[in-house]
Scaffold this active site. Structure first.
Site, PDB file in Angstrom:
ATOM      1  N   ALA A   1      32.561   1.066  55.085  1.00  0.00           N
ATOM      2  CA  ALA A   1      32.236   0.059  54.077  1.00  0.00           C
ATOM      3  C   ALA A   1      33.538  -0.584  53.595  1.00  0.00           C
ATOM      4  O   ALA A   1      34.621  -0.077  53.839  1.00  0.00           O
ATOM      5  CB  ALA A   1      31.522   0.733  52.910  1.00  0.00           C
TER       6      ALA A   1
ATOM      7  N   GLY B   1      29.412   3.392  57.688  1.00  0.00           N
ATOM      8  CA  GLY B   1      28.598   2.236  58.073  1.00  0.00           C
ATOM      9  C   GLY B   1      28.883   1.787  59.501  1.00  0.00           C
ATOM     10  O   GLY B   1      28.016   1.191  60.152  1.00  0.00           O
TER      11      GLY B   1
ATOM     12  N   GLU C   1      26.762   3.956  61.575  1.00  0.00           N
ATOM     13  CA  GLU C   1      25.364   3.587  61.294  1.00  0.00           C
ATOM     14  C   GLU C   1      24.996   2.292  62.018  1.00  0.00           C
ATOM     15  O   GLU C   1      23.884   2.143  62.523  1.00  0.00           O
ATOM     16  CB  GLU C   1      25.144   3.449  59.784  1.00  0.00           C
ATOM     17  CG  GLU C   1      25.252   4.798  59.074  1.00  0.00           C
ATOM     18  CD  GLU C   1      25.019   4.684  57.577  1.00  0.00           C
ATOM     19  OE1 GLU C   1      25.832   4.011  56.908  1.00  0.00           O
ATOM     20  OE2 GLU C   1      24.034   5.249  57.080  1.00  0.00           O
TER      21      GLU C   1
ATOM     22  N   GLU D   1      30.970   9.995  54.451  1.00  0.00           N
ATOM     23  CA  GLU D   1      30.551   9.683  53.070  1.00  0.00           C
ATOM     24  C   GLU D   1      30.585  10.890  52.150  1.00  0.00           C
ATOM     25  O   GLU D   1      30.895  10.784  50.966  1.00  0.00           O
ATOM     26  CB  GLU D   1      29.132   9.091  53.076  1.00  0.00           C
ATOM     27  CG  GLU D   1      29.052   7.647  53.531  1.00  0.00           C
ATOM     28  CD  GLU D   1      29.067   7.478  55.041  1.00  0.00           C
ATOM     29  OE1 GLU D   1      29.253   8.478  55.764  1.00  0.00           O
ATOM     30  OE2 GLU D   1      28.888   6.332  55.486  1.00  0.00           O
TER      31      GLU D   1
END
Ligand SMILES: NC(=O)c1ccc[n+]([C@@H]2O[C@H](COP(=O)([O-])OP(=O)(O)OC[C@H]3O[C@@H](n4cnc5c(N)ncnc54)[C@H](O)[C@@H]3O)[C@@H](O)[C@H]2O)c1
Length: 694
Positions: A66, A105, A108, A128
């Site tokens: 992120a 992310g 992901e 995370e």
């Protein structure tokens, strides 16, 4: 080539559409990047000539996560979840091309694509949990569907990355590209089109999660396996629950559960603390009066004086990163002993499987030893780690001054002595600095870098870089008794001892501190370090402290003698009647009527003096910023990172409340509880340490 946003382009190579992201330095998934990906998928959908899509990043890495600058702000649409829904929903197969580190992310996003190719060095992970949160864009639901529940649990809960190619057999990646990644990804996409392979949605795969359905023991066993390491942390448990949801719920419901569990963590104190700490650690590297472009001195060789507890551990740090290091001892016997301890430590790592024999051999080959100071003549840095005696240290620095080459950094590992006085025993005080390692020096991450009055800026800059090179976290501090960490520790120790005289037992104090999240309390820690150390120091200064003195008189020096405050059964600390009797007698001798002391008082009495001492350290300019103090405490003493550090913790309570309690303690116990002027001022202005600007 079409520009989709400032950082994302759409290109066509025959039948293959390419979404190309170029957002240096790490292609963080910022708003413009997310929007670009979404537009790219839409562009591909709208173009009949495009049969498959490649998603790739320029620069050194695929999306590394992120955009941390967006943390704490409302997410601007489209959010990552929404974008990834679009990606996975594409009817044209999307191939992610992974290089560098696809983290958070980034992974992901790769999992929302239908296929993944990677180069041999690409790493993937979901870190995370280290920020006190969990992957919130489908990572917890898709990863187990690919790699299976056990592997996904391990990755999500540890946060540690793996090599992408290690996931080849699982389908985490579909192909490892040896040559040019872009060309390889395009060739792979072409192949898919030729073979008419479908856009495979991971969200629709069930076989791997189905294998764990009806087997709650998988999760229970996993919980047990991490219990010790994750004690006190909230995020690991929520991570586990998300994977349970992946197993027991349909994908859409699992996604909702992931969102719920994510939100729960995101608004919590722990993730606030851990996100704060993430920045605190990075901030510590910045020294306002030492420009980032300060020329560094090269460090390609090191000398360590003293091969005792600290010297040996310090030497290992250099050997571990391939810097040759020479130990200098007073006698051959001490040298042999020191090197044997190092070999034993490495051998333990080999037997545990954390390194292999070849690595051990390579590291041992970097370490040499001698009793002759002359070998230090060509070393770039020399670190002194002999007994804590000013006379001895001065004598050694006098010798170094004569032997070492011009420009060599002369460092001391002293934990209490005046670095300026040590520096004054040389003709080059500008080359002298304190490098305060923590025990065990090969394990503990903190390096307090002690700046003397005359220490040159390039010596500071080089030392900060050196910390990083040997995988430590350097924090710059000034000269005072105990520097930042031990000075604050002393403040805690003073109250811990007072509490014991007033009515608590050592095990009561230790339990409260342990439950707060420290690895151990002050008395267990004293037993580990050795009670004789403090006893000798007190004797030298003509001081006494009845309880530890009495323990030492009985030969109870702590763990190493099998008893100290506690009795030791193996490594197990057991409260001991002998200690209790000594404590009761000491209270009586001091004329104190013992009372029952509750846990809250124990906690505040132990930790508020640290906050106060921290405030004084800031006022005296001995730490650059409050967050540096927090870094010292998390990495040097095991302050639970989910409470941010003592200064962050005080802010989270509210400085006005801290001051109010301190005043009441002052009225009860005396002037040592007088709040520091800085603490008073911030509290009266309704501010916190976070507002302190130096
Ligand atoms: N032990 C800790 O937890 C700790 C933590 C941080 C800093 N320190 C500091 O590190 C330093 C060393 O502590 P330690 O615990 O490793 O002590 P130690 O007693 O284990 O080792 C000291 C070593 O220095 C050697 N030595 C003494 N005089 C020498 C000389 N003239 N030339 C070469 N070698 C000589 C001794 O033979 C011994 O092996 C001290 O300044 C101490 O305050 C210790």
């Amino acid at each position: 080539m079409t520009a989709l946003t400032d950082y994302v382009n759409f290109e066509k190579r025959g039948r293959i559409g390419m979404i190309v992201v170029d957002y240096p330095p790490v292609n963080a998934l910022s708003h413009a990047v997310r929007l670009g990906i979404q537009k790219g998928i839409e562009a591909a959908a709208a173009d009949d000539a495009v049969k498959a899509v490649v998603l790739l990043c320029k620069g050194r890495t695929f999306f590394a996560g992120a955009d941390i600058t967006e943390f704490g702000k409302p997410m601007k649409d489209p959010g990552l979840r929404e974008v990834l829904e679009t990606v996975e929903g594409s009817t044209k197969p999307v191939v992610a091309a992974l290089h560098g580190t696809a983290l958070g992310g980034g992974l992901e996003t790769a999992l929302a694509c239908h296929y993944r190719v990677c180069n041999p060095t690409a790493r993937v992970g979901l870190p995370e949990v280290k920020l006190g949160i969990l992957p919130g864009a489908g990572g917890t639901q898709r990863l187990p569907r690919v790699v299976g529940v056990e592997r996904a649990l391990k990755m999500i809960v540890s946060g540690d990355p793996i090599l992408a190619k290690d996931g080849l057999s699982d389908g985490l990646v579909d192909e490892v590209v040896e040559g040019d990644l872009t060309e390889g990804a395009i060739a792979f996409a072409e192949k898919i089109v030729d073979e008419g392979r479908p856009a495979v949605k991971i969200s629709e795969r069930d076989e791997k999660v189905a294998a764990a359905r009806g087997k709650p023991e998988i999760f229970e066993n996993f919980r047990k396996s991490i219990a010790r390491k994750s004690r006190g942390f909230e995020a690991p448990e929520n991570c586990i629950k998300t994977v349970e949801a992946a197993v027991n719920m349909p994908f859409a419901e699992g996604m909702a559960e992931e969102r719920r569990l994510f939100e729960e963590l995101y608004v919590g104190q722990q993730s606030a603390a851990q996100r704060y700490f993430f920045f605190a650690e990075r901030q510590a590297a910045k020294i306002p009066d030492v420009p980032a472009d300060t020329k560094r001195r090269p460090i390609a060789s090191a000398g360590i004086i003293g091969a005792g507890t600290m010297g040996g551990g310090i030497a290992m740090n250099f050997a571990n990163v391939g810097i040759p290091v020479t130990l200098v001892e007073a006698t051959q016997e001490a040298l042999d002993r020191g090197i044997a301890v190092i070999a034993k430590n490495y051998a333990t790592s080999v037997s545990r499987g954390s390194i292999d024999q070849a690595t051990m051999d390579k590291r041992m080959a970097q370490i040499s030893g001698t009793t002759d100071y002359a070998v230090l003549a060509d070393k770039d840095i020399v670190i002194e780690a002999v007994f804590e005696e000013m006379g001895l240290k001065k004598e050694i620095f006098g010798k170094l001054d004569k032997v070492c080459k011009k420009g060599a950094i002369l460092a001391s590992n002293t934990s209490t002595l005046d670095v300026d006085e040590i520096a004054a025993s040389t003709s080059r005080p500008e080359d002298v600095i304190g490098l305060h390692f923590f025990s065990p020096a090969n394990v503990m991450r903190l390096l307090e870098i002690v700046r003397g009055k005359k220490t040159a800026k390039d010596v500071i800059a080089t030392s900060m870089d050196l910390a990083k090179a040997i995988r430590k976290v350097g924090v710059l501090v000034g000269v005072c008794d105990g520097f930042v960490g031990n000075r604050m520790l002393a403040a805690r120790g003073r109250e811990a001892e007072a509490l014991v005289l007033e009515g608590a037992m050592p095990e009561d104090v230790d339990r409260v501190i342990f439950d707060f999240g420290f690895p151990m309390g002050p008395f267990a820690m004293a037993d580990l370090a050795g009670l004789d150390v403090g006893w000798r120091i007190r004797q030298g200064k003509g001081m006494t402290s009845e309880v530890p003195d009495s323990l030492c008189e009985l030969g109870r020096f702590g763990q190493k003698t099998g008893a100290g405050y506690y009795k030791y059964e193996g490594r197990n600390a057991v409260p001991d009647q002998v200690t209790r009797d000594i404590v009761l007698k000491a209270s009586k001798n001091a004329g104190i009527e013992r009372r029952s002391i509750d846990d809250q008082e124990i906690l505040e009495r132990c930790l508020f003096p640290m906050v106060n001492e921290g405030a004084k350290i800031l006022e005296e300019g001995l730490a650059i910023r409050p967050s540096d103090i927090d870094v010292v405490w998390v990495y040097g003493y095991g302050w639970p990172v989910y409470r941010g550090g003592p200064m962050f913790w005080a802010d989270s309570i509210g400085l006005d409340k801290v001051v109010e309690r301190m005043r009441s303690f002052r009225d009860q116990f005396g002037d040592q509880w007088e709040p520091a002027p800085l603490l008073e001022r911030l509290a009266s202005e309704g501010k916190g340490f976070k507002d302190y600007k130096g």
